[in-house]
Each structure stands twice: as structure tokens, then as C-alpha cells.
Design an enzyme around this catalytic site. Sequence first.
Site, PDB file in Angstrom:
ATOM      1  N   ARG A  70      28.819  40.492  40.756  1.00  0.00           N
ATOM      2  CA  ARG A  70      29.952  39.572  40.672  1.00  0.00           C
ATOM      3  C   ARG A  70      29.523  38.126  40.412  1.00  0.00           C
ATOM      4  O   ARG A  70      30.144  37.193  40.910  1.00  0.00           O
ATOM      5  CB  ARG A  70      30.804  39.624  41.958  1.00  0.00           C
ATOM      6  CG  ARG A  70      31.454  40.963  42.227  1.00  0.00           C
ATOM      7  CD  ARG A  70      32.740  41.092  41.427  1.00  0.00           C
ATOM      8  NE  ARG A  70      33.365  42.385  41.642  1.00  0.00           N
ATOM      9  CZ  ARG A  70      34.444  42.578  42.394  1.00  0.00           C
ATOM     10  NH1 ARG A  70      35.012  41.565  42.973  1.00  0.00           N
ATOM     11  NH2 ARG A  70      34.933  43.782  42.522  1.00  0.00           N
ATOM     12  N   ARG A  82      35.301  34.363  40.263  1.00  0.00           N
ATOM     13  CA  ARG A  82      36.035  33.240  40.845  1.00  0.00           C
ATOM     14  C   ARG A  82      35.197  32.157  41.497  1.00  0.00           C
ATOM     15  O   ARG A  82      35.689  31.078  41.766  1.00  0.00           O
ATOM     16  CB  ARG A  82      37.075  33.770  41.833  1.00  0.00           C
ATOM     17  CG  ARG A  82      38.268  34.388  41.113  1.00  0.00           C
ATOM     18  CD  ARG A  82      39.197  35.084  42.072  1.00  0.00           C
ATOM     19  NE  ARG A  82      38.551  36.270  42.631  1.00  0.00           N
ATOM     20  CZ  ARG A  82      39.139  37.120  43.451  1.00  0.00           C
ATOM     21  NH1 ARG A  82      40.378  36.912  43.841  1.00  0.00           N
ATOM     22  NH2 ARG A  82      38.495  38.175  43.893  1.00  0.00           N
ATOM     23  N   ARG A 130      40.316  31.926  32.634  1.00  0.00           N
ATOM     24  CA  ARG A 130      41.187  33.034  33.041  1.00  0.00           C
ATOM     25  C   ARG A 130      42.632  32.604  33.305  1.00  0.00           C
ATOM     26  O   ARG A 130      43.494  33.456  33.511  1.00  0.00           O
ATOM     27  CB  ARG A 130      40.620  33.681  34.311  1.00  0.00           C
ATOM     28  CG  ARG A 130      39.553  34.751  34.112  1.00  0.00           C
ATOM     29  CD  ARG A 130      40.117  36.073  33.597  1.00  0.00           C
ATOM     30  NE  ARG A 130      41.372  36.420  34.224  1.00  0.00           N
ATOM     31  CZ  ARG A 130      41.498  36.952  35.427  1.00  0.00           C
ATOM     32  NH1 ARG A 130      40.435  37.257  36.119  1.00  0.00           N
ATOM     33  NH2 ARG A 130      42.684  37.230  35.931  1.00  0.00           N
ATOM     34  N   ASP A 140      35.706  45.779  34.681  1.00  0.00           N
ATOM     35  CA  ASP A 140      35.995  46.283  36.023  1.00  0.00           C
ATOM     36  C   ASP A 140      35.833  47.789  36.017  1.00  0.00           C
ATOM     37  O   ASP A 140      35.939  48.427  34.961  1.00  0.00           O
ATOM     38  CB  ASP A 140      37.416  45.910  36.461  1.00  0.00           C
ATOM     39  CG  ASP A 140      37.595  46.148  37.958  1.00  0.00           C
ATOM     40  OD1 ASP A 140      37.239  45.263  38.747  1.00  0.00           O
ATOM     41  OD2 ASP A 140      38.062  47.249  38.333  1.00  0.00           O
ATOM     42  N   TYR A 168      40.141  55.201  44.545  1.00  0.00           N
ATOM     43  CA  TYR A 168      41.298  54.420  44.065  1.00  0.00           C
ATOM     44  C   TYR A 168      42.393  55.323  43.505  1.00  0.00           C
ATOM     45  O   TYR A 168      43.579  55.112  43.744  1.00  0.00           O
ATOM     46  CB  TYR A 168      40.858  53.406  43.002  1.00  0.00           C
ATOM     47  CG  TYR A 168      40.117  52.218  43.590  1.00  0.00           C
ATOM     48  CD1 TYR A 168      40.795  51.263  44.339  1.00  0.00           C
ATOM     49  CD2 TYR A 168      38.752  52.054  43.404  1.00  0.00           C
ATOM     50  CE1 TYR A 168      40.129  50.176  44.894  1.00  0.00           C
ATOM     51  CE2 TYR A 168      38.077  50.980  43.946  1.00  0.00           C
ATOM     52  CZ  TYR A 168      38.762  50.037  44.700  1.00  0.00           C
ATOM     53  OH  TYR A 168      38.104  48.979  45.252  1.00  0.00           O
TER      54      TYR A 168
HETATM   55  O1  CP3 Z   1      29.931  39.584  37.010  1.00  0.00           O
HETATM   56  C1  CP3 Z   1      30.048  40.738  37.450  1.00  0.00           C
HETATM   57  O2  CP3 Z   1      29.460  41.109  38.463  1.00  0.00           O
HETATM   58  C2  CP3 Z   1      30.888  41.714  36.638  1.00  0.00           C
HETATM   59  C3  CP3 Z   1      32.230  41.780  37.104  1.00  0.00           C
HETATM   60  C4  CP3 Z   1      32.804  42.912  37.931  1.00  0.00           C
HETATM   61  C5  CP3 Z   1      34.169  42.901  38.257  1.00  0.00           C
HETATM   62  N1  CP3 Z   1      34.468  44.057  38.895  1.00  0.00           N
HETATM   63  C6  CP3 Z   1      35.104  41.838  37.897  1.00  0.00           C
HETATM   64  C7  CP3 Z   1      36.287  41.619  38.769  1.00  0.00           C
HETATM   65  C8  CP3 Z   1      32.260  44.078  38.439  1.00  0.00           C
HETATM   66  C9  CP3 Z   1      30.824  44.561  38.399  1.00  0.00           C
HETATM   67  C10 CP3 Z   1      33.323  44.797  39.051  1.00  0.00           C
HETATM   68  C11 CP3 Z   1      33.172  46.125  39.657  1.00  0.00           C
HETATM   69  C12 CP3 Z   1      34.129  46.532  40.694  1.00  0.00           C
HETATM   70  N2  CP3 Z   1      35.503  46.451  40.695  1.00  0.00           N
HETATM   71  C13 CP3 Z   1      33.748  47.230  41.868  1.00  0.00           C
HETATM   72  C14 CP3 Z   1      32.345  47.600  42.223  1.00  0.00           C
HETATM   73  C15 CP3 Z   1      31.614  46.405  42.730  1.00  0.00           C
HETATM   74  C16 CP3 Z   1      31.901  46.051  44.157  1.00  0.00           C
HETATM   75  O3  CP3 Z   1      32.341  44.933  44.372  1.00  0.00           O
HETATM   76  O4  CP3 Z   1      31.648  46.883  45.015  1.00  0.00           O
HETATM   77  C17 CP3 Z   1      34.926  47.503  42.592  1.00  0.00           C
HETATM   78  C18 CP3 Z   1      35.007  48.220  43.923  1.00  0.00           C
HETATM   79  C19 CP3 Z   1      36.021  47.023  41.830  1.00  0.00           C
HETATM   80  C20 CP3 Z   1      37.466  47.113  42.159  1.00  0.00           C
HETATM   81  C21 CP3 Z   1      38.031  45.752  42.264  1.00  0.00           C
HETATM   82  N3  CP3 Z   1      38.391  44.992  41.163  1.00  0.00           N
HETATM   83  C22 CP3 Z   1      38.220  44.945  43.422  1.00  0.00           C
HETATM   84  C23 CP3 Z   1      37.952  45.414  44.839  1.00  0.00           C
HETATM   85  C24 CP3 Z   1      38.697  43.699  42.998  1.00  0.00           C
HETATM   86  C25 CP3 Z   1      38.946  42.464  43.832  1.00  0.00           C
HETATM   87  C26 CP3 Z   1      40.375  42.179  44.105  1.00  0.00           C
HETATM   88  C27 CP3 Z   1      40.521  40.710  44.461  1.00  0.00           C
HETATM   89  O5  CP3 Z   1      41.274  40.030  43.736  1.00  0.00           O
HETATM   90  O6  CP3 Z   1      39.901  40.241  45.404  1.00  0.00           O
HETATM   91  C28 CP3 Z   1      38.801  43.752  41.596  1.00  0.00           C
HETATM   92  C29 CP3 Z   1      39.232  42.666  40.712  1.00  0.00           C
HETATM   93  C30 CP3 Z   1      38.115  41.961  40.005  1.00  0.00           C
HETATM   94  N4  CP3 Z   1      37.107  42.569  39.305  1.00  0.00           N
HETATM   95  C31 CP3 Z   1      37.956  40.562  39.905  1.00  0.00           C
HETATM   96  C32 CP3 Z   1      36.816  40.339  39.113  1.00  0.00           C
HETATM   97  C33 CP3 Z   1      36.250  39.033  38.682  1.00  0.00           C
HETATM   98  C34 CP3 Z   1      38.880  39.522  40.516  1.00  0.00           C
HETATM   99  C35 CP3 Z   1      40.070  39.348  39.641  1.00  0.00           C
HETATM  100  C36 CP3 Z   1      40.240  37.948  39.170  1.00  0.00           C
HETATM  101  O7  CP3 Z   1      39.260  37.196  38.983  1.00  0.00           O
HETATM  102  O8  CP3 Z   1      41.414  37.623  38.933  1.00  0.00           O
END
Ligand code: CP3
Length: 355
Positions: free
Chosen positions: A38, A42, A51, A87, A162
Amino acid sequence: MSANVSPTGSQPTSTYDSAFLKACRREPVPHTPVWFMRQAGRSLPEYRKVREGIGMLDSCMRPDLVTEITLQPVRRHQVDAAIYFSDIVVPLKAIGIDLDIKPGVGPVVEQPVRTRADLERLRDLTPEDVPYVTEAIGMLTRELGPTPLIGFAGAPFTLASYLVEGGPSRTYENAKAMMYGDPELWADLLDRLAEITAAFLKVQIEAGASAVQLFDSWAGALAPADYRRSVLSASAKVFDAVAGYGVPRIHFGVGTGELLGLMGEAGADVVGVDWRVPLDEAVRRVGPGKALQGNLDPTVLFAGREAVEAKAQEVLDSAAGLEGHIFNLGHGVMPSTDPDALTRLVEYVHTASAR
Ligand code: CP3
């Protein structure tokens, strides 16, 4: 100079010779490579800016935006690898599953997968379903030069959690109910997801990704016997499907101290470790022949600089006997992390580990 000629100085001229890929292959490195799960997202003001007004899934389908967001942490922090901005639910969306990523919540699935009839909705994924992935990776590998690009996907269990729950869960009661109560349906669901995941990783590798990470973020909810019986073979199928490409395969989960050996056994070249198990103990659990990735507690970054450096040094010290170590956090960067603390951490790891 061709991309495959070995470098003479300390800066690699080819991706193959990068510290990150060398560490994955357990070869000697000039410094311990570091990247952050990540790292794009954000915590970066430049991310929040691009974004603005664009939904998470929409942004994943725009190659220009994906390229810019993926490059942001590389420019800012000088990390040793980029991770493709996407994602884990993107391939599911691409095959027509009605889902969305709700801000502050995570992936939400309109109609959860609970019955055999629901399985029919999980059709095969083809490269034509994700043209934006191929396009963005092409743009990225040109922009990144020798810096490797990590592709990724969600592992069958975490994706199933999920799909079956319909959204994030703390207990996974519906997913586990299927796993324990209808093992045949569960096995078929995980097998379907393994095929979709393997196809999605192949698209990324064929487009130019230099390594892939399988995120089984929530596998730590499982007892080892259940992981072995009900999950391992599906993840192994994914790793087997991409073995022939020769790109390093990383396997990561949270709270997986008791599963580290099994996660290695599934076919990983690199096993990701969260902060709960020190790396010198993790290597005993994983066994020989694999590199480790990790494992600074992401909340350490909220402490002062000295504390961050002391804890980072603890990670480096616990990795001193490893054949291959990639420095990372034990889970993703938290959104309220000060990005300057991340930049300083990269600098610290590079300097303290220089050989
Ligand atoms: O830079 C990186 O690391 C790549 C980006 C990345 C995202 N999701 C972007 C994202 C990666 C590697 C993921 C994988 C992902 N998504 C996982 C596995 C990694 C982990 O954290 O264990 C999981 C479980 C998800 C499912 C998911 N998607 C979650 C739990 C969330 C967070 C919800 C929140 O808003 O807190 C997301 C949304 C997400 N994926 C965001 C980002 C940057 C946030 C959305 C945003 O920025 O508006």
C-alpha cells in the site's frame, strides 16, 4: 547497452540485476531492498489529489491514472520496487460480479456467492476483460526503467471471504460455514477463483511485471489443519500456473505465524511475514530455499524518528542470517502515516544495510 548487460556501478542498469529481484532469488545484494505494501494510496497528498472525484474501481481502469499513482511512491520514497496500482477485487469486477469498493469500508458484493448456482457467475477471465491492465503495465515498464514492477492478486481464500460474506468481515462466519458445511461447494469455489487469479497474474506477467505477490490477507483466520485441508491446494494451483515464467512469487498474509510453513509449501519463492513473528524465527518455520519479506509493524511509523530507526534495525538484525530479505511493513501503510517518515525509513534501510 542492452537491458541484460550486468552493471559496473552500484546502480543496476537492468531490472534483472535490481536489488529487489536479486533478494527474491537469494543472491547477494548491495543493500537490502525495500518497498511497502500500500505504498501508493491515501498516505500521499499527490494520490489524494489525482483521485479527487474518481471512484476507486474507476481509477483502476484508467491506465494513465494507474501509471501515475504507481509511480508516485517510487519518485517520492526511492523504493526498490513499484507495485501495480489496483485492487484484489478488480478481476472479479472484470468478469461481471456486481461489486464496489466503498470508501472507508472496502469491497462490497451486491449478491454474495452462497450456492452452487451462484458459482455459475464466476466465469473465466481473459486478457480482453482487462485491456487496461496490459496497457498500464506497458506504460509503467517503460517509465520505470530498471525498477521492478510487482503484479499482484488476491488469493482464493481472501477473495472467497469477500464473495461469500458480501463484504469485509471480522469472523468470516459465512465463508467458514461453507468451508466446514459444504466442503465440495467450497472446493469448487476456491478452484474457480484459483483459475481466475492465475489468469489475472498471467496477464500482468505477460505485460511485463517482474514479480507477483499473492495476497492471502485474511488466511490468518484459519487453523493450520483447515488451511491444509481446504485452502492450500487452491493457492498452490495459482503458484503452479505461473511457475514457468520464472518470475519470483511472493505469498503474504496477516496473522499467519502458524501458517508460514504451509504458505511456503504452496509454492512461493518469497514468504511475507507480518510483525508478530521475528524473521529469525520465521525462517525456521518457513524452512530453507525461500526468501522472506517483512516485517516492521506499520504503526511504528507513528512513533518518532529514533524509535522508527531502532525498530527498523531490529528487523534488519533479525534478518542478518537470511539468504534473501526484502524489507517491508508487516501489513499495508496506514492512510494517516506521515509520508516523510516512509522516505526516511527507505533511506535508513539502504544506509544501514549497505555492504
Ligand atoms: O500500492 C499498493 O500497495 C497497491 C495498492 C493496493 C490496493 N489494494 C489499493 C487500494 C493493493 C495491493 C490492494 C490489495 C488489497 N485490497 C488487499 C490485500 C492487501 C491487504 O491490505 O491485506 C485487500 C484485503 C483489499 C481489499 C480492500 N480494498 C480493502 C480492505 C480496502 C480499504 C477500504 C478503505 O477505504 O479503507 C480497499 C480499498 C483500496 N484498495 C484503497 C486503495 C488505495 C483505498 C481506496 C481509496 O483510496 O479510495
